[in-house]
Design an enzyme around this catalytic site. Structure first.
Site, PDB file in Angstrom:
ATOM      1  N   ASP A  15      -5.447  -4.133  -2.606  1.00 31.09           N
ATOM      2  CA  ASP A  15      -4.418  -3.795  -1.626  1.00 31.09           C
ATOM      3  C   ASP A  15      -3.673  -5.032  -1.118  1.00 31.09           C
ATOM      4  OD1 ASP A  15      -2.950  -2.804   0.512  1.00 31.09           O
ATOM      5  OD2 ASP A  15      -4.617  -1.668   1.363  1.00 31.09           O
ATOM      6  N   SER A  26       0.829  -1.197   0.000  1.00 31.59           N
ATOM      7  CA  SER A  26       0.000   0.000   0.000  1.00 31.59           C
ATOM      8  C   SER A  26       0.874   1.262   0.000  1.00 31.59           C
ATOM      9  CB  SER A  26      -0.954  -0.046   1.200  1.00 31.59           C
ATOM     10  OG  SER A  26      -2.004   0.878   1.055  1.00 31.59           O
TER      11      SER A  26
END
Length: 331
Positions: free
Chosen positions: A199, A39
Site C-alpha cells: 500500500d 490505495s
C-alpha cells in the site's frame, strides 16, 4: 466551460465512498487534467483518469460488490489458522485479485489498459515528457524502502517501459494494505531482483504535493485534495484492518506503528496553510476501512457527506486568494 484542476485522493478502503461523493460534486465544475491517489484513492483516480464522470462514478459505486473483496478460497478461509498462516508466510489474509480484475474490466470499457493509454498531451507542462501522464498512483517498495510514484518510477527503478505497464496492476499494488492484502512483486529486469510492493499509504497516503511545481513558477491551475481518514489519535482498527484480530506477540505494537506512519506523515501536511487551503476533509465515520458489508443506505450517506464537503469547499474557494498566498511556494 469547466475550470481546469488537478486532483489528489487519499487512501482509506471503504471510506473511499466519500471520495466518490466529493469527486462527483467537483466534476460539475471542474475538468481534471491529472489525478493521483493512494490505495482506494488510486482506484477512484484511475476511473477519473479513464474518463468516468461524476454520475458514472456514483452508479459504479452502487454496483460495486463490496462483499467479494475479501474472498479467498482454500486453506486461508480456515478461521484463525488461515489468517495466521498467511502472516507467517509473508502474505496478507486476502488477495487483490478481485479488485484488480474488476478495475481492469472498467478501464477496458474506456479503452484504457496501460499507462500509455493515459498519456497527458500537455506541451506547456513543467514536467519532463517521461512524467506526462493523467494518472499517478503511489506504492511502497518495502524491498528498497522507497515510495514509488507509478508510472514515473517504472523505468528508473525497474528498467521497465512505463507506457507498457498495466494500470490495474499499479492500483493493485497501491491497495495492498499491510497484513490484510497480499503484497505484489515486481522484478527489476536489469538486476533480476524481485521487489515487494505494498500500500502506498505506508509512506504517503495523501500525496498532495505530487503535481506541485518545483521551479518556483506560478501554477497554471490548482491541485485539490480530498481526505477521508480521521486525524490521529484514532483507533488502530480504522487504519490497520486486522487490529486486534491476530494475537501474536509484537503484532499489536506493529499495527500501531504502521497506523501512525499512514496517518501521521500526511497529517503534518495539513498543518501547512497552503495545503489546508486546497484540501477537503470528508466525514466518513459511518464506515470503517474494511466495512465490506456496508449497506446501500450507508453508501448513500457517506457519498452525500463527500458531496456536501466538496460543495462547501467550492463555495469558499478563491483561486486569486490562493495564488496571492501560495502561488510560488514549494510545500
Amino acid at each position: 466551460m469547466k475550470a481546469q484542476a488537478d486532483l489528489v485522493l487519499e487512501g482509506g478502503g471503504v471510506k473511499g465512498i466519500g471520495l466518490v461523493g466529493a469527486v462527483a460534486r467537483l466534476d460539475r465544475d471542474l475538468r481534471f487534467e491529472r489525478v493521483a491517489g493512494s490505495s482506494v484513492g488510486a482506484l477512484v483516480a484511475a476511473l477519473v483518469a479513464a474518463g468516468y464522470d461524476g454520475d458514472e462514478l456514483h452508479a459504479t459505486l452502487l454496483d460495486f460488490p463490496f462483499g467479494k473483496v475479501r474472498h479467498r478460497s482454500g486453506f486461508d478461509e480456515v478461521p484463525l489458522i488461515g489468517p495466521a498462516s498467511s502472516l507467517v508466510m509473508g502474505r496478507g489474509i486476502y488477495d487483490t485479485t478481485f479488485v484488480r480484475d474488476w478495475l481492469a474490466d472498467r478501464l477496458e470499457r474506456r479503452d484504457v489498459r496501460t499507462f500509455g493509454d493515459l498519456r497527458h498531451a500537455d506541451s506547456g507542462s513543467a514536467f519532463a515528457e517521461a512524467r506526462r501522464f493523467r494518472l499517478v498512483v503511489t506504492a511502497t517498495d518495502v524491498t528498497s524502502g522507497e515510495l514509488l510514484y507509478l508510472p514515473w518510477n517504472y523505468g528508473s527503478h525497474f528498467g521497465l517501459d512505463p507506457d507498457a505497464q498495466l494500470v490495474a496492476d499499479a492500483v493493485a499494488a497501491s491497495i495492498a494494505i499491510p497484513f490484510y492484502f497480499d503484497p505484489l512483486h515486481l522484478t527489476d529486469v536489469r538486476t533480476n531482483r524481485t521487489h515487494t510492493l505494498v500500500d502506498g499509504g505506508v509512506l504517503s497516503n495523501f500525496p498532495i504535493t505530487v503535481f506541485d511545481r518545483s521551479d518556483g513558477e506560478q501554477p497554471r491551475w490548482p491541485t485539490f485534495g480530498v481526505k477521508i481518514v480521521p486525524q490521529l489519535p484514532s483507533h488502530d482498527a480504522e487504519m490497520i484492518p486486522i487490529a486486534g484480530r491476530i494475537h501474536i506477540a509484537g503484532v499489536r505494537q506493529l499495527e500501531s506503528v504502521v497506523a501512525t506512519m499512514i496517518a501521521g506523515r500526511d497529517q503534518t501536511y495539513l498543518e501547512r496553510p497552503c495545503v489546508a487551503m486546497r484540501t477537503m476533509q470528508v466525514d466518513t465515520h459511518e464506515v470503517s476501512i474494511v466495512d465490506f458489508g456496508v449497506d446501500d443506505a450507508t453508501k448513500q450517506l457517506v457519498f452525500a457527506n463527500g458531496w456536501n464537503e466538496a460543495d462547501r469547499f467550492l463555495a469558499g474557494w478563491s483561486w486569486p486568494n490562493y495564488l496571492a498566498r501560495c502561488g510560488t511556494r514549494r510545500e
